[in-house]
Design a protein around this motif. Sequence first.
Motif, PDB file in Angstrom:
ATOM      1  N   PHE A  84       8.553  -7.705 -10.703  1.00  0.00           N
ATOM      2  CA  PHE A  84       9.541  -6.697 -10.340  1.00  0.00           C
ATOM      3  C   PHE A  84       8.876  -5.535  -9.604  1.00  0.00           C
ATOM      4  O   PHE A  84       7.882  -4.972 -10.065  1.00  0.00           O
ATOM      5  CB  PHE A  84      10.241  -6.185 -11.599  1.00  0.00           C
ATOM      6  CG  PHE A  84      11.324  -5.177 -11.344  1.00  0.00           C
ATOM      7  CD1 PHE A  84      12.341  -5.429 -10.444  1.00  0.00           C
ATOM      8  CD2 PHE A  84      11.327  -3.959 -12.021  1.00  0.00           C
ATOM      9  CE1 PHE A  84      13.355  -4.491 -10.216  1.00  0.00           C
ATOM     10  CE2 PHE A  84      12.330  -3.026 -11.811  1.00  0.00           C
ATOM     11  CZ  PHE A  84      13.343  -3.289 -10.900  1.00  0.00           C
ATOM     12  N   GLY A  85       9.442  -5.169  -8.461  1.00  0.00           N
ATOM     13  CA  GLY A  85       8.869  -4.094  -7.659  1.00  0.00           C
ATOM     14  C   GLY A  85       9.683  -2.815  -7.659  1.00  0.00           C
ATOM     15  O   GLY A  85       9.415  -1.911  -6.872  1.00  0.00           O
ATOM     16  N   GLY A  86      10.686  -2.743  -8.546  1.00  0.00           N
ATOM     17  CA  GLY A  86      11.552  -1.564  -8.586  1.00  0.00           C
ATOM     18  C   GLY A  86      12.909  -1.872  -7.977  1.00  0.00           C
ATOM     19  O   GLY A  86      13.063  -2.843  -7.231  1.00  0.00           O
ATOM     20  N   GLY A  87      13.901  -1.055  -8.285  1.00  0.00           N
ATOM     21  CA  GLY A  87      15.225  -1.366  -7.767  1.00  0.00           C
ATOM     22  C   GLY A  87      16.147  -0.174  -7.721  1.00  0.00           C
ATOM     23  O   GLY A  87      15.854   0.893  -8.264  1.00  0.00           O
ATOM     24  N   TRP A  88      17.281  -0.373  -7.052  1.00  0.00           N
ATOM     25  CA  TRP A  88      18.289   0.674  -6.956  1.00  0.00           C
ATOM     26  C   TRP A  88      19.666   0.052  -6.776  1.00  0.00           C
ATOM     27  O   TRP A  88      19.813  -1.091  -6.325  1.00  0.00           O
ATOM     28  CB  TRP A  88      17.977   1.638  -5.810  1.00  0.00           C
ATOM     29  CG  TRP A  88      17.981   1.075  -4.415  1.00  0.00           C
ATOM     30  CD1 TRP A  88      18.972   1.152  -3.492  1.00  0.00           C
ATOM     31  CD2 TRP A  88      16.913   0.350  -3.781  1.00  0.00           C
ATOM     32  NE1 TRP A  88      18.612   0.544  -2.335  1.00  0.00           N
ATOM     33  CE2 TRP A  88      17.345   0.040  -2.474  1.00  0.00           C
ATOM     34  CE3 TRP A  88      15.640  -0.050  -4.190  1.00  0.00           C
ATOM     35  CZ2 TRP A  88      16.547  -0.672  -1.580  1.00  0.00           C
ATOM     36  CZ3 TRP A  88      14.855  -0.752  -3.297  1.00  0.00           C
ATOM     37  CH2 TRP A  88      15.307  -1.057  -2.019  1.00  0.00           C
ATOM     38  N   PHE A  89      20.664   0.795  -7.170  1.00  0.00           N
ATOM     39  CA  PHE A  89      22.060   0.391  -7.012  1.00  0.00           C
ATOM     40  C   PHE A  89      22.684   1.280  -5.946  1.00  0.00           C
ATOM     41  O   PHE A  89      22.469   2.494  -5.944  1.00  0.00           O
ATOM     42  CB  PHE A  89      22.810   0.551  -8.336  1.00  0.00           C
ATOM     43  CG  PHE A  89      24.284   0.231  -8.237  1.00  0.00           C
ATOM     44  CD1 PHE A  89      24.711  -1.080  -8.241  1.00  0.00           C
ATOM     45  CD2 PHE A  89      25.224   1.249  -8.144  1.00  0.00           C
ATOM     46  CE1 PHE A  89      26.070  -1.383  -8.147  1.00  0.00           C
ATOM     47  CE2 PHE A  89      26.576   0.963  -8.051  1.00  0.00           C
ATOM     48  CZ  PHE A  89      27.012  -0.357  -8.053  1.00  0.00           C
ATOM     49  N   PHE A 309      15.550   2.540 -16.136  1.00  0.00           N
ATOM     50  CA  PHE A 309      16.494   3.003 -15.137  1.00  0.00           C
ATOM     51  C   PHE A 309      16.222   2.373 -13.770  1.00  0.00           C
ATOM     52  O   PHE A 309      15.072   2.156 -13.384  1.00  0.00           O
ATOM     53  CB  PHE A 309      16.407   4.526 -14.958  1.00  0.00           C
ATOM     54  CG  PHE A 309      17.085   5.315 -16.039  1.00  0.00           C
ATOM     55  CD1 PHE A 309      18.393   5.040 -16.416  1.00  0.00           C
ATOM     56  CD2 PHE A 309      16.426   6.361 -16.660  1.00  0.00           C
ATOM     57  CE1 PHE A 309      19.031   5.784 -17.401  1.00  0.00           C
ATOM     58  CE2 PHE A 309      17.047   7.117 -17.640  1.00  0.00           C
ATOM     59  CZ  PHE A 309      18.357   6.824 -18.013  1.00  0.00           C
ATOM     60  N   LEU A 310      17.300   2.116 -13.038  1.00  0.00           N
ATOM     61  CA  LEU A 310      17.247   1.861 -11.605  1.00  0.00           C
ATOM     62  C   LEU A 310      17.789   3.103 -10.915  1.00  0.00           C
ATOM     63  O   LEU A 310      18.563   3.868 -11.498  1.00  0.00           O
ATOM     64  CB  LEU A 310      18.111   0.654 -11.228  1.00  0.00           C
ATOM     65  CG  LEU A 310      17.777  -0.693 -11.870  1.00  0.00           C
ATOM     66  CD1 LEU A 310      18.787  -1.738 -11.414  1.00  0.00           C
ATOM     67  CD2 LEU A 310      16.362  -1.133 -11.532  1.00  0.00           C
ATOM     68  N   VAL A 311      17.402   3.304  -9.667  1.00  0.00           N
ATOM     69  CA  VAL A 311      17.951   4.424  -8.902  1.00  0.00           C
ATOM     70  C   VAL A 311      19.467   4.265  -8.792  1.00  0.00           C
ATOM     71  O   VAL A 311      19.972   3.172  -8.511  1.00  0.00           O
ATOM     72  CB  VAL A 311      17.310   4.490  -7.503  1.00  0.00           C
ATOM     73  CG1 VAL A 311      17.995   5.546  -6.641  1.00  0.00           C
ATOM     74  CG2 VAL A 311      15.822   4.803  -7.618  1.00  0.00           C
ATOM     75  N   ASN A 312      20.191   5.330  -9.047  1.00  0.00           N
ATOM     76  CA  ASN A 312      21.651   5.413  -9.038  1.00  0.00           C
ATOM     77  C   ASN A 312      22.301   4.840 -10.288  1.00  0.00           C
ATOM     78  O   ASN A 312      23.523   4.699 -10.334  1.00  0.00           O
ATOM     79  CB  ASN A 312      22.270   4.797  -7.779  1.00  0.00           C
ATOM     80  CG  ASN A 312      22.124   5.711  -6.576  1.00  0.00           C
ATOM     81  OD1 ASN A 312      22.188   6.926  -6.709  1.00  0.00           O
ATOM     82  ND2 ASN A 312      21.913   5.131  -5.404  1.00  0.00           N
ATOM     83  N   ASP A 313      21.516   4.543 -11.322  1.00  0.00           N
ATOM     84  CA  ASP A 313      22.113   4.300 -12.636  1.00  0.00           C
ATOM     85  C   ASP A 313      22.736   5.603 -13.132  1.00  0.00           C
ATOM     86  O   ASP A 313      22.290   6.699 -12.769  1.00  0.00           O
ATOM     87  CB  ASP A 313      21.036   3.867 -13.651  1.00  0.00           C
ATOM     88  CG  ASP A 313      20.800   2.369 -13.648  1.00  0.00           C
ATOM     89  OD1 ASP A 313      21.637   1.629 -13.113  1.00  0.00           O
ATOM     90  OD2 ASP A 313      19.759   1.942 -14.195  1.00  0.00           O
TER      91      ASP A 313
END
Length: 408
Positions: A84-89, A309-313
Amino acid sequence: MFRKNAVLAVAGISILGVLAAPATAAPAKVTGAYDTGTDAVATITQAYLTSHPDLTPAKARAAAQAQTAGEDLKAEISKQWKSFGGGWFDPYTASYHLAVTSASAGKSLAAIGASKGVKVDTPLVARSLDQLNAEAEALRNGTSALAKAAAGNVGIDVKTNQVVAAVPAAARRAELSQAGVSVVNSPNTAVQADACTDRANCDDFLAAGLILRNGTGQHWCSLGFTARNANNQRITLTAGHCSTGIGEVWSNGTATIRTVGSVSGRIDAGVSDVTRIVSTNAFYDGVNSGKIYIGAGSATAPVKGKSFFLVNDVACLSASYTNPARAGNPCATVTNTSDAGTRGMVRIDGYDACGGDSGGGWYWLAPSGNRWATALHSRSNTGCNVANGTSWASPLTAFYSDLTYEVS
């Protein structure tokens, strides 16, 4: 810097009439989203309308509903964490972007999204989140010219798969460049730790949001979450900057009505801001923890488990030191999971926490109504409940990997 038990005014200007003299306005209060323990989708929708005011109500609700895939996606990410390299919604397109280092991990995540009717993009990146975190931590503790100029303010941009170092504009120069690191101007935001020195409440069980008092009566902070160590001892967590050292005794409330336990570990460096208290009081042996205070009184909701957390959670905070009678927990939006401007901590925009909230539990609110333990509150903008404020938190994934978080 520890905050006193007062709401600090924010200076403003108002015009009271034609040719009227400027006057000092009352502090602007946040009127955003609050988790009252009922309609999670409505709370998430309101959080997006607060943080993204150009969204229509229909678009915000669609974004909230799209996150029904989030729990399954995060469960799969946990299984394949090394990839996993990180994530966002993206609330505008109601879609997930989950960076991975292997195509097979991307396929499994995209398949989960398809099964839920949610678009999941899985860009391939060179570095995993673990690798990025290790590089960021090395730079925070390093001795290079860039490390000295950043002074610990190093984070990660998951959208570009880069480490980010925040340096004062006056100190920017060509020789500070470093492969794989983006150098940005330090925001120079006024930030203070959210410990405090007042409140008379206490309670009979341990749940996120409970007020804690150190043995000398100098600091009052909030309980984050409870966990068990390898010896099955109950561990109570609060912020690292709240404690003065190993062996310090903590209790609930502003008097030693009931001892919680003594400090066995403390970290206040980089991303980590945590105090570890061994709950030695036999009173708590039979008490069911793994709870989150919601609103006034003794109303609680269960902790589903530990997550990230993901960005925009949408993140909600169980810590209400200055307003214990409030109907629900304030919720806001995660805008950065590793903010270079503040030690690489999680940045939450839309809510400015108050004195005494340090150590409180930030949790991820899923559309299902499940609440996942995610971070401990650390600091925020100077002031209290300032409109459009910002808070920062220490993610549970950054410290004490030997703990198993309690659920109920």
